[in-house]
Design a protein around this motif. Structure first.
Motif, PDB file in Angstrom:
ATOM      1  N   ALA A   1       0.833  -1.204   0.000  1.00  0.00           N
ATOM      2  CA  ALA A   1       0.000   0.000   0.000  1.00  0.00           C
ATOM      3  C   ALA A   1       0.868   1.254   0.000  1.00  0.00           C
ATOM      4  O   ALA A   1       0.652   2.178  -0.796  1.00  0.00           O
ATOM      5  CB  ALA A   1      -0.929   0.002   1.217  1.00  0.00           C
ATOM      6  N   TYR A   2       1.859   1.292   0.884  1.00  0.00           N
ATOM      7  CA  TYR A   2       2.758   2.445   0.929  1.00  0.00           C
ATOM      8  C   TYR A   2       3.606   2.531  -0.334  1.00  0.00           C
ATOM      9  O   TYR A   2       3.870   3.619  -0.857  1.00  0.00           O
ATOM     10  CB  TYR A   2       3.654   2.381   2.156  1.00  0.00           C
ATOM     11  CG  TYR A   2       2.963   2.784   3.439  1.00  0.00           C
ATOM     12  CD1 TYR A   2       2.596   4.119   3.660  1.00  0.00           C
ATOM     13  CD2 TYR A   2       2.649   1.855   4.420  1.00  0.00           C
ATOM     14  CE1 TYR A   2       1.950   4.498   4.836  1.00  0.00           C
ATOM     15  CE2 TYR A   2       2.015   2.225   5.595  1.00  0.00           C
ATOM     16  CZ  TYR A   2       1.666   3.544   5.799  1.00  0.00           C
ATOM     17  OH  TYR A   2       1.017   3.924   6.952  1.00  0.00           O
ATOM     18  N   LEU A   3       4.043   1.386  -0.838  1.00  0.00           N
ATOM     19  CA  LEU A   3       4.864   1.379  -2.043  1.00  0.00           C
ATOM     20  C   LEU A   3       4.105   2.010  -3.211  1.00  0.00           C
ATOM     21  O   LEU A   3       4.632   2.890  -3.909  1.00  0.00           O
ATOM     22  CB  LEU A   3       5.271  -0.054  -2.394  1.00  0.00           C
ATOM     23  CG  LEU A   3       6.094  -0.235  -3.674  1.00  0.00           C
ATOM     24  CD1 LEU A   3       7.420   0.499  -3.565  1.00  0.00           C
ATOM     25  CD2 LEU A   3       6.309  -1.715  -3.963  1.00  0.00           C
ATOM     26  N   LEU A   4       2.862   1.577  -3.422  1.00  0.00           N
ATOM     27  CA  LEU A   4       2.065   2.127  -4.517  1.00  0.00           C
ATOM     28  C   LEU A   4       1.756   3.595  -4.288  1.00  0.00           C
ATOM     29  O   LEU A   4       1.848   4.413  -5.218  1.00  0.00           O
ATOM     30  CB  LEU A   4       0.770   1.334  -4.673  1.00  0.00           C
ATOM     31  CG  LEU A   4      -0.207   1.848  -5.730  1.00  0.00           C
ATOM     32  CD1 LEU A   4       0.442   1.859  -7.108  1.00  0.00           C
ATOM     33  CD2 LEU A   4      -1.480   1.006  -5.735  1.00  0.00           C
ATOM     34  N   ALA A   5       1.416   3.945  -3.047  1.00  0.00           N
ATOM     35  CA  ALA A   5       1.076   5.336  -2.740  1.00  0.00           C
ATOM     36  C   ALA A   5       2.234   6.273  -3.060  1.00  0.00           C
ATOM     37  O   ALA A   5       2.070   7.299  -3.738  1.00  0.00           O
ATOM     38  CB  ALA A   5       0.681   5.463  -1.269  1.00  0.00           C
ATOM     39  N   PHE A   6       3.432   5.905  -2.614  1.00  0.00           N
ATOM     40  CA  PHE A   6       4.589   6.771  -2.854  1.00  0.00           C
ATOM     41  C   PHE A   6       5.036   6.726  -4.314  1.00  0.00           C
ATOM     42  O   PHE A   6       5.526   7.731  -4.837  1.00  0.00           O
ATOM     43  CB  PHE A   6       5.735   6.387  -1.925  1.00  0.00           C
ATOM     44  CG  PHE A   6       5.527   6.827  -0.501  1.00  0.00           C
ATOM     45  CD1 PHE A   6       5.413   8.183  -0.196  1.00  0.00           C
ATOM     46  CD2 PHE A   6       5.411   5.906   0.526  1.00  0.00           C
ATOM     47  CE1 PHE A   6       5.205   8.603   1.112  1.00  0.00           C
ATOM     48  CE2 PHE A   6       5.212   6.321   1.840  1.00  0.00           C
ATOM     49  CZ  PHE A   6       5.100   7.665   2.131  1.00  0.00           C
ATOM     50  N   ASP A   7       4.853   5.594  -4.976  1.00  0.00           N
ATOM     51  CA  ASP A   7       5.165   5.539  -6.408  1.00  0.00           C
ATOM     52  C   ASP A   7       4.290   6.527  -7.180  1.00  0.00           C
ATOM     53  O   ASP A   7       4.771   7.238  -8.070  1.00  0.00           O
ATOM     54  CB  ASP A   7       4.948   4.122  -6.950  1.00  0.00           C
ATOM     55  CG  ASP A   7       6.149   3.213  -6.719  1.00  0.00           C
ATOM     56  OD1 ASP A   7       7.218   3.733  -6.322  1.00  0.00           O
ATOM     57  OD2 ASP A   7       6.021   2.001  -6.929  1.00  0.00           O
TER      58      ASP A   7
END
Length: 370
Positions: A187-193
């Protein structure tokens, strides 16, 4: 101004008639005052408001101001304004009459505000001081325009703080690749991407729905998320009438990352929000990862700056950058102008390679003057 005591509760109330803006006679009653004097003062302030007089306290005038402005600005903007007035303006100037506040009073208030910041051990940023002062200035401008106030004491006092932010923190693509290895989950990976590769605002990212990704790999950005009084609210984007609503093309790999993540969320419908972390949680996760990687301690909003920097480095025009991030060209110019000087030199170097050499002989082919 007669007031009356409620024998059942022991409190006071006022009751009177007034003429509204249509000319109709109305009756007004207000209960719950502890003393007769409080009831009389409330009635007096009410009549002054109706008479459009500035012979009232700043606290009373602020309520008039908010009642008008809430119909013209976004909820998030109103929340910011209210917070500044409730904590920085009304406690210090609320009991003073609008038409009696002088430029020297404003200077004293400015000093108090700076002392409030210093007392916390972390002085207020120059841009924050500027914002606080701008809010008070706007209040007095409103009083001048609609209530006949003769002058704005904030103008004579001069601004505090600065509208220009300090050094902008930016990370490169390579630095971001190091950072993204530390995010705790998908979730954080996609959000920051999404934040780094689109330059969208965090509220715009948190408002995304599965259906906002088009078949041709574009993110439809037309709303923003914020939380107010425990409620999740989706509102219009900033600058929604000036390019804030937009379709942002994204790399195919990022689009597939988005689709794959959505497919793993059980029961997710096309109209459900994809991300449920808070803005605070995003900042905490980013701080945790920057500390692990010894990268600059950037804020979430600095990922937007980093995206703009990347676009400029790739050679894209300021018009295209403005359209991509949903800002106006003047705002982008003002915010990111310092990133363009190197591009000027690159342009000159390219022109050098395109220059046409002189074809005439320096000594014989020059025409004489006169």
């Amino acid at each position: 101004m007669p007031c009356y005591k409620d024998e059942k509760t022991g409190t006071w109330y006022c009751q009177f008639r007034y003429t509204d803006f249509t000319g109709a006679q109305k009756q007004k009653r207000k209960r719950g005052f502890k003393t007769r004097r409080e009831a009389q003062e409330w009635e007096r302030e009410f009549h002054l408001q109706k008479a459009k007089s500035c012979d009232m306290t700043l606290a009373s005038f602020v309520e008039l101001y908010f009642n008008d402005r809430e119909h013209h600005v976004r909820d998030t903007t109103m929340d910011t304004k209210r917070n500044i007035f409730d904590t920085k303006i009304v406690p210090l100037l609320g009991n003073r009459k609008m038409n009696e506040i002088t430029a020297l009073d404003i200077r004293d208030w400015q000093q108090r505000i700076k002392e409030m910041g210093e007392a916390t051990g972390l002085p207020y940023a120059e841009t924050y001081l500027y914002t606080i002062h701008a809010q008070l200035t706007a209040l007095f401008n409103y009083a001048q325009t609609f209530y006949g106030l003769r002058f704005n004491p904030c103008d004579a006092a001069g601004y505090m703080g600065s509208s220009v932010a300090g050094e902008m923190l930016i990370i490169t693509k390579d630095q971001y690749e190091i950072l993204r290895k530390e995010f705790r989950n998908e979730a954080y990976l996609l959000a920051f991407d999404i934040l780094f590769w689109t330059g969208c605002r965090e509220g715009e990212m948190l408002a995304l729905l599965p259906k906002d990704l088009t078949d041709d790999d574009q993110l439809r950005i037309y709303k923003t998320y914020h939380r107010k009084k425990g409620q999740d609210i989706l509102g219009p984007t900033k600058n929604s009438k000036k390019g804030g609503n937009r379709n942002v093309p994204i790399p195919h790999w990022l689009a597939e990352e988005f689709r794959t993540y959505c497919s793993k969320l059980y029961g997710l419908t096309p109209d459900d929000r994809v991300f449920y972390m808070t803005c605070t949680a995003l900042n905490k996760e980013l701080t945790r990862c920057t500390q692990l990687t010894y990268l600059p301690d950037i804020r979430v909003h600095d990922l937007r700056h980093s995206h703009v920097s990347l676009c400029i480095e790739l050679g894209y025009s300021i018009v295209l950058v403005a359209k991509r991030i949903g800002d106006t060209v003047p705002v982008v110019m003002r915010t990111y102008a310092h990133l363009y000087p190197n591009k000027q030199q690159e342009l000159v170097s390219r022109l050098e390679t395109l220059s046409i050499p002189s074809s005439f002989d320096e000594e014989s082919d020059l025409m004489p003057l006169g």
